[in-house]
Structure formats: structure tokens, C-alpha cells
Write a protein that holds these residues in place. Sequence first.
Motif, PDB file in Angstrom:
ATOM      1  N   ARG A  80       0.843  -1.332  -0.027  1.00 38.30           N
ATOM      2  CA  ARG A  80       0.112  -0.185  -0.292  1.00 38.30           C
ATOM      3  C   ARG A  80       0.702   1.378   0.015  1.00 38.30           C
ATOM      4  O   ARG A  80       1.538   1.432   0.956  1.00 38.30           O
ATOM      5  CB  ARG A  80      -0.885   0.129   1.089  1.00 38.30           C
ATOM      6  N   PHE A  81       0.603   1.967  -0.938  1.00 39.09           N
ATOM      7  CA  PHE A  81       1.445   3.347  -0.965  1.00 39.09           C
ATOM      8  C   PHE A  81       0.351   4.302  -0.528  1.00 39.09           C
ATOM      9  O   PHE A  81      -0.405   4.841  -1.223  1.00 39.09           O
ATOM     10  CB  PHE A  81       1.709   3.743  -2.320  1.00 39.09           C
ATOM     11  N   TYR A  82       0.413   4.832   0.699  1.00 36.06           N
ATOM     12  CA  TYR A  82      -0.482   5.786   1.328  1.00 36.06           C
ATOM     13  C   TYR A  82      -0.338   7.162   0.987  1.00 36.06           C
ATOM     14  O   TYR A  82       0.414   7.494   0.161  1.00 36.06           O
ATOM     15  CB  TYR A  82      -0.555   5.836   2.796  1.00 36.06           C
ATOM     16  N   ARG A  83      -1.536   8.103   1.172  1.00 31.52           N
ATOM     17  CA  ARG A  83      -1.449   9.450   0.973  1.00 31.52           C
ATOM     18  C   ARG A  83      -0.047  10.048   1.396  1.00 31.52           C
ATOM     19  O   ARG A  83       0.694   9.711   2.644  1.00 31.52           O
ATOM     20  CB  ARG A  83      -2.378  10.299   1.494  1.00 31.52           C
ATOM     21  N   SER A  84       0.716  11.082   0.527  1.00 31.43           N
ATOM     22  CA  SER A  84       1.840  11.721   1.187  1.00 31.43           C
ATOM     23  C   SER A  84       1.685  13.228   1.178  1.00 31.43           C
ATOM     24  O   SER A  84       0.840  13.694   0.410  1.00 31.43           O
ATOM     25  CB  SER A  84       3.103  11.313  -0.152  1.00 31.43           C
ATOM     26  N   ALA A 115      -3.710  10.657  -3.460  1.00 27.56           N
ATOM     27  CA  ALA A 115      -2.885  11.526  -3.083  1.00 27.56           C
ATOM     28  C   ALA A 115      -1.411  11.186  -2.643  1.00 27.56           C
ATOM     29  O   ALA A 115      -0.617  11.403  -1.913  1.00 27.56           O
ATOM     30  CB  ALA A 115      -3.318  12.397  -1.828  1.00 27.56           C
ATOM     31  N   CYS A 116      -1.144   9.974  -3.287  1.00 25.02           N
ATOM     32  CA  CYS A 116       0.079   9.236  -2.973  1.00 25.02           C
ATOM     33  C   CYS A 116       1.148   9.868  -3.983  1.00 25.02           C
ATOM     34  O   CYS A 116       0.886  10.548  -4.985  1.00 25.02           O
ATOM     35  CB  CYS A 116       0.173   7.576  -3.084  1.00 25.02           C
ATOM     36  N   ASN A 117       2.211   9.638  -3.354  1.00 20.47           N
ATOM     37  CA  ASN A 117       3.478   9.915  -4.286  1.00 20.47           C
ATOM     38  C   ASN A 117       4.526   9.021  -4.256  1.00 20.47           C
ATOM     39  O   ASN A 117       5.411   8.663  -3.096  1.00 20.47           O
ATOM     40  CB  ASN A 117       4.191  11.578  -3.821  1.00 20.47           C
ATOM     41  N   ALA A 118       4.462   8.144  -5.095  1.00 25.76           N
ATOM     42  CA  ALA A 118       5.240   6.888  -5.015  1.00 25.76           C
ATOM     43  C   ALA A 118       5.967   6.298  -6.281  1.00 25.76           C
ATOM     44  O   ALA A 118       5.515   6.728  -7.357  1.00 25.76           O
ATOM     45  CB  ALA A 118       4.241   5.783  -4.654  1.00 25.76           C
ATOM     46  N   GLU A 119       6.941   5.509  -5.863  1.00 22.48           N
ATOM     47  CA  GLU A 119       7.723   4.727  -7.136  1.00 22.48           C
ATOM     48  C   GLU A 119       7.874   3.475  -6.675  1.00 22.48           C
ATOM     49  O   GLU A 119       8.278   3.192  -5.712  1.00 22.48           O
ATOM     50  CB  GLU A 119       9.028   5.485  -7.504  1.00 22.48           C
ATOM     51  N   ASN A 120       7.708   2.632  -7.597  1.00 17.48           N
ATOM     52  CA  ASN A 120       8.035   1.171  -7.735  1.00 17.48           C
ATOM     53  C   ASN A 120       8.793   0.665  -8.697  1.00 17.48           C
ATOM     54  O   ASN A 120       8.604   0.668  -9.871  1.00 17.48           O
ATOM     55  CB  ASN A 120       6.518   0.295  -7.701  1.00 17.48           C
ATOM     56  N   HIS A 121      10.104   0.207  -8.433  1.00 18.50           N
ATOM     57  CA  HIS A 121      11.268  -0.297  -9.401  1.00 18.50           C
ATOM     58  C   HIS A 121      11.486  -1.536  -9.153  1.00 18.50           C
ATOM     59  O   HIS A 121      11.725  -2.318  -7.876  1.00 18.50           O
ATOM     60  CB  HIS A 121      12.534   0.511  -9.075  1.00 18.50           C
ATOM     61  N   LEU A 122      11.546  -2.210 -10.184  1.00 15.79           N
ATOM     62  CA  LEU A 122      11.952  -3.559 -10.355  1.00 15.79           C
ATOM     63  C   LEU A 122      13.102  -3.926 -11.526  1.00 15.79           C
ATOM     64  O   LEU A 122      12.699  -3.617 -12.347  1.00 15.79           O
ATOM     65  CB  LEU A 122      10.744  -4.499 -10.656  1.00 15.79           C
ATOM     66  N   GLY A 152      -2.469  12.753  -7.111  1.00 10.39           N
ATOM     67  CA  GLY A 152      -1.244  11.722  -6.788  1.00 10.39           C
ATOM     68  C   GLY A 152      -0.278  11.698  -7.977  1.00 10.39           C
ATOM     69  O   GLY A 152      -0.785  11.855  -9.073  1.00 10.39           O
ATOM     70  N   ARG A 153       0.603  10.859  -7.819  1.00 10.15           N
ATOM     71  CA  ARG A 153       1.623  10.412  -8.712  1.00 10.15           C
ATOM     72  C   ARG A 153       2.066   9.071  -8.342  1.00 10.15           C
ATOM     73  O   ARG A 153       2.725   8.787  -7.268  1.00 10.15           O
ATOM     74  CB  ARG A 153       2.627  11.450  -8.947  1.00 10.15           C
ATOM     75  N   PHE A 154       2.099   8.114  -9.539  1.00  9.65           N
ATOM     76  CA  PHE A 154       3.207   7.025  -9.370  1.00  9.65           C
ATOM     77  C   PHE A 154       3.813   6.605 -10.523  1.00  9.65           C
ATOM     78  O   PHE A 154       3.461   6.798 -11.517  1.00  9.65           O
ATOM     79  CB  PHE A 154       1.924   5.816  -9.267  1.00  9.65           C
ATOM     80  N   VAL A 155       4.878   6.027 -10.128  1.00  5.31           N
ATOM     81  CA  VAL A 155       5.969   5.733 -11.307  1.00  5.31           C
ATOM     82  C   VAL A 155       6.129   4.398 -11.145  1.00  5.31           C
ATOM     83  O   VAL A 155       6.470   3.895 -10.272  1.00  5.31           O
ATOM     84  CB  VAL A 155       7.311   6.643 -11.185  1.00  5.31           C
ATOM     85  N   GLN A 156       6.259   3.823 -12.155  1.00  5.79           N
ATOM     86  CA  GLN A 156       6.564   2.357 -12.212  1.00  5.79           C
ATOM     87  C   GLN A 156       7.560   2.027 -13.182  1.00  5.79           C
ATOM     88  O   GLN A 156       7.629   2.813 -14.371  1.00  5.79           O
ATOM     89  CB  GLN A 156       5.101   1.732 -12.784  1.00  5.79           C
TER      90      GLN A 156
END
Length: 276
Positions: A80-84, A115-122, A152-156
Motif C-alpha cells: 500500500r502506497f498511502y497519501r503523502s 494523493a500518494c507520491n510513489a515509485e515502484n522499481h523492479l 497523486g503520482r505513481f511511477v512504475q
Amino acid sequence: MPWHASLQLDYTLEGPRTVARHAHNGPLRILQSLYPEGDAVCHNVLVHPPGGLVGGDTLDISATVGPGAHGLVTTPGATRFYRSTGERALQRTHLTLAEGARLEWLPLEALCYNACNAENHLTLNLAPGAECMGWDVTALGLPHAGQPFETGRFVQHIEAPGRWLERGVIDAADHRLLESPLGLAGQRCMASLFFVVGTPLERARRDTALDAARAVMDAHALKATAGATSPNGQVVVVRALAPQVEPAMQLLQQVRAAWRAALWQLDAEPPRIWAM
């Protein structure tokens, strides 16, 4: 106070058995090794006790698989990427496979809260003869709870250096991306299943992977929003869009079972925790 946790997981082949060892710093753990399909394949569950990441948190996960070993990693629940309030939450995963190694990387979905601000790198690094089967599932917002992804913003980022790179930026303000038929078309779950190898696939085996995936998709409810491609001779990818996680995860599990049978001559053998 932000968390910075790390985990190093190492699989080695000791006689006929794949053995897992790990070291951790902070709230990341590996549960007891299980062998539901015999000594050759070691199943593990990766646990993050806090249950999610907030702005400023960083999780660093590294897994290595030694020659001839076969590991399987899953999780007991969603990441879970919560609000930032502004800071970025980051999860970085590095998978390194030695010659002849196999790894199944099967975490449950990543949930991007409003409202998350998250990045998930693999990142995957494979030696010749190594093979990795894995997936990445991302859901935007919590539609069942009436909490859409409005800001919010999400980077994959998914990469096998020199073989395959996918990087996407999803901004809740980008309505063209989220709603257009050329983008997500209103869907809120993105899923990718990949088969990445260290040695180029023979044409017949590559076609086998594609045909097996397409046979599953043709009989599935997500047929219209799923597809299988092979961007090069060392990567086969299944992608799907869905309104929510459950049908996407069901599709990926079915394709994984088909790939296991066709490519590795193994039964599906889902991790036990999936049935709990």
C-alpha cells in the motif's frame, strides 16, 4: 519518522534442496521456507509488518538465486502506497539470477491510495540459462471503498538491462492517460506478467509461451483488454487492464499455471498463502 528497511534474500542449491537464507534491516521479513512441491522449489512469503509506505519511506529488496536453485516469493497482502504530504515513497527490488537458476516473483498487488507520491522499481539481472517468471499488478485508488485516485503520482519502472525496459508515469491530473481509449480507458488496474530469460529463446519455445498465454486470454473475461507480446527473444510479456484487481490477478494466475506446465513441465502449485 520515515522507515528505511532492507532485505537480502539468497537461494542456494544444497544437494537436491533449494535453501533460502536472508538478512534484514528494519521491518522486512521472510517467513519459514515451505516445500509444497518437493525439495527443488523453495516457497517464501515476504512480509512488511507496517503494511504500507508513506512519504519518505524506502524499501530495498534484493534476491539472488544461485546456480540450479529455484525460489518462489510472494506476499501475504497488497503493498500500500498511502497519501503523502509531498515526500516520495519508494520501493526498489533487485533480482539477480545465476546460470541455470529459476525465480518466481509473485507479490500481490500494489495499491496507490489517493494523493500518494510513489515509485515502484523492479530490476532483473539474469545470467545465461537463468529464467524468471514474475508479475507486477498496480491498482489506482480504492473504488470499492469510494476512494478514487483523484490526486497523486505513481511511477512504475520494470527493467531487464539490455533486454527490456518499461517505465510509466501516472499522474491523477492526466485525464487523457486515465480516460482515453489510447490510455487506460477508465480502467484502474494494470497488470503485467513476464517471462525473462538469460539465453535467447528458441523460436518454438517462444511461440509456445505466446500460444499458451493467448489460449488462456481467449477464454477469459478480460480478453478484450489483454494481450501477449515478445519484445525480443529473451522476454515474453502479458499485459491486461481491468476495472479492479481480482479479474486481473485471476488471469495472471491462470497464465502462470499454463507457462509453468508448458515451459518448465511443472504443476501450477499456487503458494499456500493465496488460499488463506
